[in-house]
Design an enzyme around this catalytic site. Structure first.
Site, PDB file in Angstrom:
ATOM      1  N   HIS A 240     167.131  41.325  -3.220  1.00 57.09           N
ATOM      2  CA  HIS A 240     166.171  42.308  -3.735  1.00 57.09           C
ATOM      3  C   HIS A 240     166.093  43.629  -2.969  1.00 57.09           C
ATOM      4  O   HIS A 240     165.166  44.416  -3.224  1.00 57.09           O
ATOM      5  CB  HIS A 240     164.778  41.672  -3.856  1.00 57.09           C
TER       6      HIS A 240
ATOM      7  N   HIS B 259     160.221  35.956   6.540  1.00 59.26           N
ATOM      8  CA  HIS B 259     160.990  36.562   5.455  1.00 59.26           C
ATOM      9  C   HIS B 259     162.065  37.453   6.077  1.00 59.26           C
ATOM     10  O   HIS B 259     161.749  38.399   6.813  1.00 59.26           O
ATOM     11  CB  HIS B 259     160.070  37.388   4.569  1.00 59.26           C
TER      12      HIS B 259
ATOM     13  N   ASP C  79     165.115  39.876   5.094  1.00 62.08           N
ATOM     14  CA  ASP C  79     165.878  40.564   4.063  1.00 62.08           C
ATOM     15  C   ASP C  79     167.363  40.394   4.347  1.00 62.08           C
ATOM     16  O   ASP C  79     167.843  40.746   5.431  1.00 62.08           O
ATOM     17  CB  ASP C  79     165.511  42.048   4.041  1.00 62.08           C
TER      18      ASP C  79
ATOM     19  N   ASP D  95     158.753  38.651  -1.831  1.00 55.85           N
ATOM     20  CA  ASP D  95     158.923  40.102  -1.708  1.00 55.85           C
ATOM     21  C   ASP D  95     159.722  40.733  -2.835  1.00 55.85           C
ATOM     22  O   ASP D  95     160.086  41.897  -2.759  1.00 55.85           O
ATOM     23  CB  ASP D  95     159.618  40.398  -0.361  1.00 55.85           C
TER      24      ASP D  95
END
Length: 1000
Positions: free
Chosen positions: A572, A256, A258, A368
Site C-alpha cells: 500500500h 506495522h 511498510d 494502514d
C-alpha cells in the site's frame, strides 16, 4: 487548584527526564569501538563479523545516506560490578529522530547469533549475568530522514549525497538500578493517568498528591537510596482497582512495517530482522507478551536473508507468543489490485502461514491501507478467514465513521465481523492519553465494552518496548484507566463476536476520505501492475491449455515467483505511488522484467498450441468471444469491413457501422453515436476527451492526496496544433491530434477498429508539468443517478449527487477496467488499460436535460516524496463505449486489457479450455492447482450484478469436479455435480465460484 496541577505536572516532567531516567544507569564505563564502513549495498552477516575493523570513538561522523557501518563493541566488566545487572547503552546518533525513520542497528554475538535491534527508543543491549567481558557487533544502517513535504534527492541512493549524516554518540557498559527503573514506570503511568481523569473527581487530585509526596521523598543526591520509599508512597494509587464498567482493551504487540515507503525493499528486510529480534528478546524477559505480525512476504524475507532471526521467530510462534496474522502476502492496497490478484494475496499469504507454521490465520489485518474494496468480505470468507481489522478509516477528513465494531457486508452479501481500534493508531505506546482516547471514542459503548489496541513502534518498525509492557502491567486493573490485557487478536475477536453478535451492519466499500491521489500518482507503476495482472492471466491460461492438450511442462515455480513479485508491489505504498524515488525506480524496472518473462512464457505456450505451420491463428484470452474467435481459445483471423474516415466542417467523422464519432476542428469529440439505438453519448454543447489541467498542491500528503479545492482552477486544452488522419492499418480508421502546454506535448490518436463497439483513444504524452493534475473529460447525455465502477469480481455503485457529506466526500473514486453510467434504456462506459482514478459530476442544461460528466485521472506530478514523480513519456489507452449496458462494459474492459495475439502455426483452431453459456458469468482464472497435483482450477463470478445460472463446459478430461475455497480446499456451496464436462451453477449477484477438476 489548576495552577497546582500544572506545577506538579511540570515538576514531574523535569524530574523524570533530567534526574530519574539518567539515574537508571548510575555507573558506566565506555565500550571500545571498532568500525568498518561497508562499500555499496549491505553485506552478509558473516562478512560483517569478519570485517577489518578500525578504531572509532564517540563524536566520529559516520554513515552516508543508505550506507551500512559495522561496529565492534568490547569491554571488560569491572570486578566490583560482579552480581549486578548490566546493560550496554548505545546511541548511534539518534537525537531528534523517531524509531524506523533514521539510523537503526541490529546487534550480533561473535558467533553470529542475533541479540536485538537498536533504535532511538530502544538503546540497550543485555549483558548475561556473570559475564566478565562484553563482545557485540552492530550492523548500523544510516537511513536518512525524509522530511515531510520537502522535495529531496536523498530518496534514491543514485542521487543522494555521500557525506556522513550521523555522529556516534554513546557506547557504554552500564550498571542498571532496577528499583529506579520501576519508579520511573510508576511515575510515568500515574502522571499520564492524572492528566486524563476527570479534573472534578477525587482520583486525579489523589494521584497528584501522591506524586508530589513521592517526589518530596526522593533525595536527588541519593536517588538509588530513596527510590523504594518513593515507590511505597505511590503503591496505594497503583493498587486501586478499576471500576467494573471500565472499558476493556486487548493489547496486542505489533509493529506495522511498510514493505517499502521512505526506504527501499532491501532495507525492509533488515527492518523486519531488527524488529523481530527486538520482539523475541523481549519475549524472553516477558513471557506474557504476544506479538502479531502480518505480511507473509516479510517472514519469507528473513527466512531467506536472516535465518538466525527466523529461527528465533519460529521458536516464539511454537510457544504461542509470536502470532502470524493477516493471511495476505503483503498488506496490499485494496482499491487497485484486480480480482484475481486480490485473491492471490490471500492464496499465497495463507498458504505460506499454513505450510511454514501450520497456522490457518483467522483474521485479516490491514491497519494502514487506503480504503477497503466492497469485494473484500467475500474474499476474506473464501480464504477461510472470519475477522477483519483496520484503523485507517479514522483518518477520514469529512465524516466520522459511526462504528468501531460491526458486520461488514460486501457486494455479494457476505458479512465479516470487523473492528476498528478506537485508539486511532496502529502504533500505540499505551500512553494514558491513548488509553483514555480509546475508551472515550469507542462508538459502540451502549452495547459493547471491548476494543483492541495494537501497541509498538511501527511504519518503520521497532515494535513493543519494555516501557510499554510496564504500562500494560500497571493498567491491567487500575482505577481511572481502561483495563488492559495483553492477549492475541483471536482472543479479542472471539470475545467481541460473542458479546456483540448483533452488531450493526455497514454495507459496501469502506471509502477512505483522504489519500485519493494514490489512484493516479506514479502512472507507470499503475500501468505495470495492470499489465502484469493480465499477462499472468494469459500465462496461466495458455500454459494450462498447453499442458492439458500437449503434455507441456507447467511452469509452477516461475508463475509462483512472478505472482509473488506482483503481489509484493501491490503493497500500500508501492502501487499507490507514495514512496521515495528509489522504490518507484525499482518498481518500474521490476514490472518491465516481469512483463518480459511473462511474454516469453506466453510465447512458448502459444507455440505449442499453434503447432508448426504457416497459417495465422488468433488467440483470445478475453472471457468473451470476439471477432469470431472463441473466449479462452483460438481461431482463424477474421476479416471485417474497414471503417471510414470522412472530413467534415474542418474535423472528421469516423464510422465502422457500430459507432459513428465526430471530431471538431480542434480534435475534440462532439458526437459519439451508438448506431443500434441512434443515441449520441455526448451531451448537446459538450465535448468528449477534453484534456484538463488543475493546480494540484494538497494541504498535507503530496503523493497521497487530492484535495477538493483542486477543481477551483482549471486549464482546458482545447487548441490543437495539428488534427490529421492517422495511418493505423488492419481496417482501423483514426485521427491524430497534437496539443502542447508549456514544455509538455500531448499526442492523441482517436480510432475505430472494424466491428468494435468502443471508440479507442491513445494518449502519448511527454509530461513535464509539476504539481499538476491531468484529467480527460467526457460530457455525457445521460441522466445517471449513480455510477458503476468495476472492482474485484464485480462493480460498486456510487451516487453522482452530493446530497450528504458522505457522497460529497467521494469527489475522486477508483474504478478498474470500466466506469459505467446509465439511465433506463441507454448507458455509456469508459474503459481503460491502466487508469484507476475517476470523478463523476452532473448538471442540468438549459434544455432541461442532464449532463453527466465522467473524467479519467491520467497523471499527477507531486514532488514529495519523489521529486520527479511521473515526469517523462507515458502512453495511456482508454475508450468510450456508447449504448453500453453493464455487460458491455465488462466485455470491453477485458477487451482493452487483453488484446488478441496472432501466431503463425499449423492448427486451424484451439478449442477453449472451458466455456460458459452466458455472458453474465465471467471466467477470471484458469490454472493448475497450487499443490501441483495436475488438477485444473477455474474461477468464475457473476459479473453483471444479478443472479445468473451458467453451464460450464470443460474442454479436457476430468474424473470429477468440486467447489473449493481460494486455497483450493473443498467448500460446500449447496451445489454438486456428477458430470464434470457440464457443470450448471446458480450464482447470486457477484458470487465467486472456484471449481477444481480432479484429474487423478
Amino acid at each position: 487548584m489548576h495552577s497546582d496541577r500544572i506545577q506538579i505536572e511540570r515538576r514531574l516532567d523535569r524530574i523524570l527526564n533530567e534526574r530519574l531516567k539518567p539515574a537508571v544507569y548510575p555507573e558506566s564505563v565506555p565500550l571500545t569501538v571498532g568500525r568498518w564502513d561497508a562499500p555499496g549495498e549491505p553485506v552478509p552477516v558473516s562478512e560483517g563479523l569478519a570485517a577489518p575493523f578500525k578504531p572509532a570513538a564517540v563524536g566520529d561522523a559516520w554513515g552516508a545516506p543508505w550506507g551500512t557501518t559495522w561496529l565492534e563493541l568490547t569491554a571488560e566488566v569491572p570486578a566490583d560490578w560482579a552480581g549486578r545487572t548490566l546493560e550496554c547503552v548505545i546511541d548511534l546518533g539518534f537525537a531528534g529522530t523517531g524509531p524506523g525513520f533514521a539510523a537503526e542497528g541490529l546487534a550480533y554475538r561473535p558467533d553470529g547469533t542475533v541479540v536485538k535491534g537498536l533504535h532511538p527508543y530502544n538503546t540497550w543491549l543485555p549483558v548475561d549475568a556473570g559475564s566478565t567481558e562484553v563482545h557485540y557487533f552492530v550492523e548500523a544502517a544510516s537511513n536518512p530522514q525524509i522530511t515531510m513535504r520537502v522535495p529531496t534527492d536523498i530518496g534514491d541512493v543514485q542521487t543522494a549525497p555521500r557525506q556522513p549524516i550521523y555522529t556516534l554518540s554513546r557506547f557504554d557498559l552500564a550498571v542498571v538500578d532496577l528499583e529506579v527503573r520501576e519508579l520511573v514506570s510508576d511515575l510515568d503511568v500515574l502522571g499520564q493517568l492524572a492528566a486524563q481523569v476527570d479534573p472534578d473527581q477525587p482520583r486525579g487530585h489523589q494521584i497528584r498528591a501522591a506524586i508530589s509526596d513521592a517526589l518530596d521523598a526522593i533525595d536527588l543526591h541519593d536517588i538509588a537510596g530513596t527510590a523504594a520509599a518513593a515507590r511505597a508512597i505511590l503503591a496505594p494509587m497503583l493498587a486501586s482497582p478499576a471500576h467494573a464498567s471500565a472499558h476493556r482493551l486487548s493489547a496486542v504487540g505489533h509493529a506495522h512495517i511498510d514493505s517499502a515507503w521512505l526506504w527501499p525493499l532491501r532495507e525492509t528486510v533488515r527492518k523486519v530482522a531488527r524488529t523481530c529480534s527486538n520482539v523475541t528478546q523481549l519475549m524472553d524477559d516477558h513471557p506474557e507478551l504476544v506479538f502479531a505480525m502480518s505480511q507473509a512476504q516479510q517472514l519469507a524475507w528473513i527466512s531467506e536473508h536472516r535465518p538466525e532471526v527466523f529461527t528465533r521467530v519460529k521458536e516464539k510462534i511454537e510457544a504461542g507468543q509470536f502470532i502470524p496474522v493477516g493471511g495476505m502476502w503483503v498488506e496490499s492496497d485494496t482499491n487497485m489490485p484486480g480480482g484475481e490478484a486480490m485473491a492471490r494475496q490471500f492464496i499465497h499469504g495463507k498458504r505460506y502461514f499454513l505450510e511454514e507454521f501450520g497456522i490457518d490465520t483467522p483474521e485479516v489485518w490491514l491497519p494502514d491501507t487506503f480504503g477497503y474494496s466492497a469485494a473484500l468480505p467475500q474474499l476474506i470468507a473464501l480464504s477461510g478467514s472470519r475477522w477483519f481489522l483496520t484503523q485507517k478509516i479514522s483518518w477520514n477528513k469529512t465524516n466520522v465513521f459511526p462504528h468501531h465494531t460491526f458486520w461488514w457486508e460486501g457486494i455479494d452479501g457476505t458479512r465479516i465481523f470487523t473492528h476498528f481500534p478506537p485508539v486511532d493508531t496502529y502504533n500505540s505506546d499505551l500512553s494514558g492519553a491513548e488509553l483514555a482516547l480509546a475508551s472515550r471514542q469507542f462508538a459502540d459503548k451502549a452495547r459493547a465494552n471491548h476494543s483492541l489496541v495494537p501497541f509498538g513502534y511501527g511504519d518503520g518498525g521497532g515494535g513493543p518496548t519494555r516501557e510499554m509492557i510496564a504500562r500494560a502491567q500497571r493498567t491491567a486493573d487500575l482505577e481511572g484507566s481502561p483495563r488492559v490485557t495483553i492477549e492475541t487478536p483471536a482472543s479479542f475477536f472471539q470475545k467481541a463476536e460473542e458479546d456483540y453478535a448483533d452488531a450493526p451492519v455497514w454495507w459496501g466499500e469502506l471509502y477512505l476520505e483522504i489519500h485519493r491521489g494514490t489512484y493516479t500518482s506514479n502512472a507507470k507503476i499503475k500501468q505495470g501492475n495492470r499489465r502484469s495482472e493480465h499477462l499472468l492471466r494469459e500465462a496461466e491460461l495458455w500454459s494450462t491449455l498447453a499442458t492439458l492438450r500437449h503434455g507441456a511442462e507447467y511452469p509452477y515455480a516461475t508463475l509462483d515467483r512472478l505472482w509473488k513479485t506482483v503481489l509484493l508491489h501491490q503493497f500500500h505504498d508501492i502501487l499507490p505511488g507514495s514512496s521515495i524515488a528509489w522504490v518507484n525506480r525499482e518498481a518500474r524496472d521490476t514490472y518491465a522484467a516481469v512483463a518480459a518473462e511473462l511474454e516469453q512464457l506466453i510465447a512458448e505456450a502459444l507455440a505449442v498450441l499453434a503447432a508448426d505451420g504457416d497459417r495465422e491463428l488468433v488467440f483470445n484470452a478475453n472471457p468473451h468471444a470476439r471477432n469470431g474467435v472463441p473466449a479462452l481459445g483460438a481461431g482463424p483471423v477474421a476479416v471485417a469491413a474497414a471503417g471510414t474516415l470522412t472530413p467534415a466542417d474542418g474535423g472528421f467523422v469516423l464510422d465502422n457501422g457500430v459507432v459513428t464519432a465526430t471530431l471538431d476542428v480542434e480534435g475534440l469529440l462532439t458526437s459519439v453515436v451508438d448506431r443500434s439505438s441512434g443515441r449520441d453519448a455526448i451531451a448537446p454543447g459538450e465535448v468528449g476527451n477534453l484534456l484538463q489541467l488543475h493546480q494540484d498542491v494538497p494541504n498535507d500528503w503530496d503523493a497521497w492526496d487530492v484535495d477538493s479545492f483542486y477543481r477551483h482552477t482549471v486549464t482546458d486544452l482545447r487548441t490543437a496544433e495539428t488534427v490529421e488522419p492517422a495511418d493505423l492499418g488492419d481496417g482501423a480508421v483514426g485521427v491524430r491530434i497534437i496539443r502542447r502546454h508549456g514544455a509538455s506535448t500531448f499526442s492523441t490518436v482517436v480510432a475505430l477498429r472494424p466491428g468494435s463497439a468502443s471508440l479507442d483513444i491513445e494518449l502519448d504524452v511527454d509530461w513535464q508539468e509539476r504539481e499538476t493534475f491531468l484529467k480527460a473529460g467526457f460530457g455525457l447525455d445521460v441522466r445517471a443517478e449513480d455510477s458503476s465502477s468495476e472492482t474485484q469480481f464485480g462493480h460498486v455503485k456510487r451516487a453522482t449527487h452530493q446530497n450528504t457529506t458522505w457522497e460529497a466526500a467521494k469527489f475522486e473514486i477508483c474504478a478498474h477496467r470500466f466506469l459505467h453510467v446509465a439511465e433506463p434504456g441507454f448507458g455509456v462506459a469508459l474503459v481503460n488499460d491502466s487508469t484507476y482514478g475517476h470523478d463523476v459530476t452532473r448538471d442540468i442544461r438549459a434544455d432541461g436535460g442532464t449532463t453527466t460528466t465522467v473524467r479519467l485521472s491520467l497523471l499527477r506530478s507531486p514532488r514529495w516524496p519523489d521529486p520527479e514523480t511521473d515526469l517523462g513519456r507515458h502512453v495511456l489507452r482508454y475508450g468510450i463505449v456508447p449504448g453500453a449496458e453493464i455487460g458491455d462494459a465488462v466485455r470491453e474492459g477485458y477487451d482493452i486489457n487483453l488484446p488478441e495475439r496472432t501466431v503463425t502455426g499449423g492448427a486451424t483452431e484451439v478449442d477453449p479450455v472451458v466455456s460458459v453459456d452466458t455472458p453474465d458469468v465471467v471466467v477470471e482464472a484458469v490454472k493448475l492447482a497450487e499443490d501441483q497435483s495436475g488438477d485444473v482450477v477455474v474461477r468464475l463470478y457473476a459479473a453483471t450484478g444479478g443472479r445468473a445460472t451458467a453451464t460450464v463446459r470443460s474442454g479436457f478430461e476430468a474424473a470429477s469436479v468440486q467447489s473449493v475455497d481460494l486455497l483450493e480446499r473443498p467448500l460446500d456451496i449447496g451445489q454438486s455435480w456428477d458430470d464434470p464436462a457440464a457443470v450448471t451453477i446458480r450464482f447470486r449477484p457477484f458470487q465467486i465460484v472456484t471449481l477444481r477438476y480432479l484429474r487423478g
